[in-house]
Design a protein around this motif. Structure first.
Motif, PDB file in Angstrom:
ATOM      1  N   ALA A 116       0.831  -1.206   0.000  1.00  0.00           N
ATOM      2  CA  ALA A 116       0.000   0.000   0.000  1.00  0.00           C
ATOM      3  C   ALA A 116       0.861   1.249   0.000  1.00  0.00           C
ATOM      4  N   GLY A 117       2.030   1.175   0.672  1.00  0.00           N
ATOM      5  CA  GLY A 117       2.842   2.370   0.788  1.00  0.00           C
ATOM      6  C   GLY A 117       3.686   2.644  -0.434  1.00  0.00           C
ATOM      7  N   ALA A 118       4.257   1.599  -1.022  1.00  0.00           N
ATOM      8  CA  ALA A 118       5.199   1.829  -2.125  1.00  0.00           C
ATOM      9  C   ALA A 118       4.608   1.465  -3.474  1.00  0.00           C
ATOM     10  N   ILE A 119       4.102   0.242  -3.605  1.00  0.00           N
ATOM     11  CA  ILE A 119       3.716  -0.219  -4.940  1.00  0.00           C
ATOM     12  C   ILE A 119       2.506   0.552  -5.448  1.00  0.00           C
ATOM     13  N   VAL A 120       1.469   0.684  -4.596  1.00  0.00           N
ATOM     14  CA  VAL A 120       0.260   1.375  -5.063  1.00  0.00           C
ATOM     15  C   VAL A 120       0.553   2.843  -5.354  1.00  0.00           C
ATOM     16  N   VAL A 121       1.448   3.444  -4.535  1.00  0.00           N
ATOM     17  CA  VAL A 121       1.773   4.846  -4.783  1.00  0.00           C
ATOM     18  C   VAL A 121       2.503   4.991  -6.121  1.00  0.00           C
ATOM     19  N   THR A 122       3.391   4.026  -6.427  1.00  0.00           N
ATOM     20  CA  THR A 122       4.065   4.072  -7.735  1.00  0.00           C
ATOM     21  C   THR A 122       3.057   3.929  -8.866  1.00  0.00           C
ATOM     22  N   PHE A 123       2.104   3.015  -8.674  1.00  0.00           N
ATOM     23  CA  PHE A 123       1.040   2.864  -9.669  1.00  0.00           C
ATOM     24  C   PHE A 123       0.320   4.196  -9.886  1.00  0.00           C
ATOM     25  N   LEU A 124       0.006   4.860  -8.780  1.00  0.00           N
ATOM     26  CA  LEU A 124      -0.735   6.122  -8.895  1.00  0.00           C
ATOM     27  C   LEU A 124       0.097   7.168  -9.627  1.00  0.00           C
ATOM     28  N   PHE A 125       1.414   7.183  -9.342  1.00  0.00           N
ATOM     29  CA  PHE A 125       2.291   8.121 -10.048  1.00  0.00           C
ATOM     30  C   PHE A 125       2.214   7.893 -11.544  1.00  0.00           C
ATOM     31  N   VAL A 126       2.381   6.621 -11.948  1.00  0.00           N
ATOM     32  CA  VAL A 126       2.385   6.325 -13.378  1.00  0.00           C
ATOM     33  C   VAL A 126       1.024   6.633 -13.991  1.00  0.00           C
ATOM     34  N   LEU A 127      -0.048   6.319 -13.251  1.00  0.00           N
ATOM     35  CA  LEU A 127      -1.388   6.612 -13.770  1.00  0.00           C
ATOM     36  C   LEU A 127      -1.557   8.098 -14.018  1.00  0.00           C
ATOM     37  N   MET A 128      -1.061   8.893 -13.067  1.00  0.00           N
ATOM     38  CA  MET A 128      -1.273  10.332 -13.225  1.00  0.00           C
ATOM     39  C   MET A 128      -0.373  10.901 -14.309  1.00  0.00           C
ATOM     40  N   LEU A 129       0.785  10.257 -14.544  1.00  0.00           N
ATOM     41  CA  LEU A 129       1.614  10.672 -15.679  1.00  0.00           C
ATOM     42  C   LEU A 129       0.935  10.303 -16.990  1.00  0.00           C
ATOM     43  N   ALA A 130       0.372   9.085 -17.024  1.00  0.00           N
ATOM     44  CA  ALA A 130      -0.072   8.555 -18.303  1.00  0.00           C
ATOM     45  C   ALA A 130      -1.500   8.953 -18.627  1.00  0.00           C
ATOM     46  N   GLN A 131      -2.329   9.079 -17.636  1.00  0.00           N
ATOM     47  CA  GLN A 131      -3.747   9.255 -17.919  1.00  0.00           C
ATOM     48  C   GLN A 131      -4.332  10.290 -16.972  1.00  0.00           C
ATOM     49  N   PRO A 132      -3.936  11.548 -17.150  1.00  0.00           N
ATOM     50  CA  PRO A 132      -4.320  12.542 -16.153  1.00  0.00           C
ATOM     51  C   PRO A 132      -5.814  12.854 -16.140  1.00  0.00           C
ATOM     52  N   ASP A 133      -6.526  12.587 -17.245  1.00  0.00           N
ATOM     53  CA  ASP A 133      -7.931  13.014 -17.283  1.00  0.00           C
ATOM     54  C   ASP A 133      -8.906  11.868 -17.045  1.00  0.00           C
ATOM     55  N   GLY A 134      -8.607  10.986 -16.086  1.00  0.00           N
ATOM     56  CA  GLY A 134      -9.599  10.003 -15.648  1.00  0.00           C
ATOM     57  C   GLY A 134      -9.883   8.918 -16.663  1.00  0.00           C
ATOM     58  N   THR A 135     -11.172   8.650 -16.907  1.00  0.00           N
ATOM     59  CA  THR A 135     -11.534   7.477 -17.687  1.00  0.00           C
ATOM     60  C   THR A 135     -11.233   7.692 -19.164  1.00  0.00           C
ATOM     61  N   ALA A 136     -10.859   6.606 -19.833  1.00  0.00           N
ATOM     62  CA  ALA A 136     -10.678   6.618 -21.276  1.00  0.00           C
ATOM     63  C   ALA A 136     -11.701   5.662 -21.865  1.00  0.00           C
ATOM     64  N   TYR A 137     -11.857   5.684 -23.207  1.00  0.00           N
ATOM     65  CA  TYR A 137     -12.909   4.847 -23.784  1.00  0.00           C
ATOM     66  C   TYR A 137     -12.667   3.378 -23.514  1.00  0.00           C
ATOM     67  N   TYR A 138     -11.386   2.959 -23.475  1.00  0.00           N
ATOM     68  CA  TYR A 138     -11.138   1.531 -23.259  1.00  0.00           C
ATOM     69  C   TYR A 138     -11.477   1.100 -21.842  1.00  0.00           C
ATOM     70  N   ASP A 139     -11.525   2.051 -20.894  1.00  0.00           N
ATOM     71  CA  ASP A 139     -11.989   1.700 -19.555  1.00  0.00           C
ATOM     72  C   ASP A 139     -13.497   1.599 -19.503  1.00  0.00           C
ATOM     73  N   ARG A 140     -14.170   2.396 -20.336  1.00  0.00           N
ATOM     74  CA  ARG A 140     -15.632   2.381 -20.288  1.00  0.00           C
ATOM     75  C   ARG A 140     -16.219   1.240 -21.102  1.00  0.00           C
TER      76      ARG A 140
END
Lengths: 245, 147
Positions: A116-140
């Motif tokens: 929870a402290g390291a891995i998920v935070v790294t995931f969140l970092f990459v998510l915010m770098l890669a997909q800053p505006d939330g949902t994309a069509y492939y998620d929906r």
């Protein structure tokens, strides 16, 4: 009336059906319906499980188990990957609670710190770098309803059949359990972490060294992958390639 | 506390976590969410291992979970580095973008009918225009800097 096995299979199928209703192509109403169906299926499955003996242990285990599995389902059905990661962190907290309940205190803390402290935070970092505006069509959209129905049917069978097999071998488990005194002498020893560390650094010393090497190799590899990509992009820019791919 | 029931229930919880992670791995198209689901499957296995370790009164299960944690950390580091690179090349995190990935002289094996988004369902709400649009004043445009 249903037999015990039919209860187990039926509840697993109902839970999977609810999960299917919640998966990506569905709209708000289907998701709400799926939530109700999945919750009742999971509740039905949990009501068929054996009790732990004392009500306090039951309450602790089942609230943790319910939180863990609900957060796991929410991870899979969230449209926004950031919410997925946060729900996954909650599910990890539930797992850490289950570890603590079983006397694995070190693992409970390690799960929180490392996962929870390291891995998920790294995931969140990459998510915010890669997909800053939330949902994309492939998620929906996902892969469509038929694929997700098949994908839900398979685990429903796995969980249902496993529940049946476990309930038939419960008597065998009863015969093989360690007594409280035996547990207190080994796994549930008062100095749990000292015992754990003792085993780790005597019986598994080579594995510890290997794991350390593996971490180093992964670190170098991760840096090499990103650095190589950056060099290639820079080279393309300076040589006037222009095209990004 | 009944040890046999604790083992039974923990194994069920582990199986549920594993199954949900498996569904997510197959159903989602976002690479990072797929990766999260793989981690969730690892968590399910860890729960089962700790339960078996307690049942057999042995530290082996917990040892294995410690090493699973280590390998998961390595995996996350490498996987996320790869995802960043892939994102730089494709511009999104969709796994179907990479389905044409193959060796040079291999025939393409493509998934047909990958669902696309319905355009009609993604129309955003619009405010109805109200009032009259003011006429542009040509004099003002001469001296007014662009806003």
């Amino acid at each position: 009336m249903l037999t015990a096995n039919e209860h187990l299979i039926g509840s697993a199928v109902v839970a999977a059906l609810g999960l299917w209703l919640m998966l990506p192509p569905s709209g708000e109403r289907l998701r709400a319906l799926g939530l109700v169906v999945a919750a009742s299926g999971l509740g039905w499955l949990m009501s068929r499980m054996p009790g732990l003996g004392t009500w306090a242990a039951d309450a602790a285990f089942w609230s943790l188990a319910a939180a863990t599995s609900a957060a796991a389902v929410a991870t899979v059905v969230s449209r926004n990957p950031v919410y997925s990661a946060l729900w996954f962190a909650l599910s990890l907290l539930g797992t850490a609670g289950v570890f603590a309940l079983q006397g694995a205190q070190f693992l409970a803390v390690a799960t929180i710190v490392v996962y929870a402290g390291a891995i998920v935070v790294t995931f969140l970092f990459v998510l915010m770098l890669a997909q800053p505006d939330g949902t994309a069509y492939y998620d929906r959209v996902g892969w469509g309803r038929v694929t997700s129905l098949l994908a839900c049917a398979c685990p429903a069978v796995i969980v249902g059949v496993l529940a049946m097999m476990l309930s038939s071998s419960l008597a065998g488990f009863e015969a093989g359990t360690a007594t409280v005194a035996e547990l207190a002498a080994n796994v549930r020893h008062e100095e749990h972490v000292a015992r754990l560390g003792g085993t780790l650094f005597t019986d598994h010393l080579v594995a510890v060294e290997l794991a350390g090497t593996l971490l180093l190799v992964a670190l170098v590899g991760a840096v090499a992958i990103t650095a190589q990509d950056r060099q290639k992009t820079d080279a393309r820019k300076t040589h006037g390639g222009g095209a990004s791919r | 506390m009944s040890e046999a029931a604790l083992l039974h229930n923990s194994l069920m919880l582990g199986a549920i976590l594993f199954a949900v992670g498996m569904v997510g791995m197959v159903v989602r198209r976002n690479m990072i969410v797929m990766f999260l689901c793989a981690e969730m499957m690892l968590q399910g296995v860890s729960v089962s291992l700790v339960a078996w370790g307690r049942f057999h009164n042995d530290f082996g299960g917990q040892m294995l979970v410690i090493f699973i944690l280590t390998v998961a950390a390595c995996e996350a580091g490498l996987g996320l580095a790869l995802f960043v690179v892939l994102f730089h090349r494709s511009g999104n995190l969709d796994i179907t973008y990479w389905q044409e990935l193959r060796e040079e002289n291999q025939a393409a094996f493509m998934d047909r009918e990958v669902p696309e988004e319905d355009r009609e369902k993604t129309i955003w709400p619009q405010l109805t225009p109200s009032g009259v649009e003011p006429a542009a004043n040509p004099e003002e445009e001469l001296h007014r800097s662009r806003v």
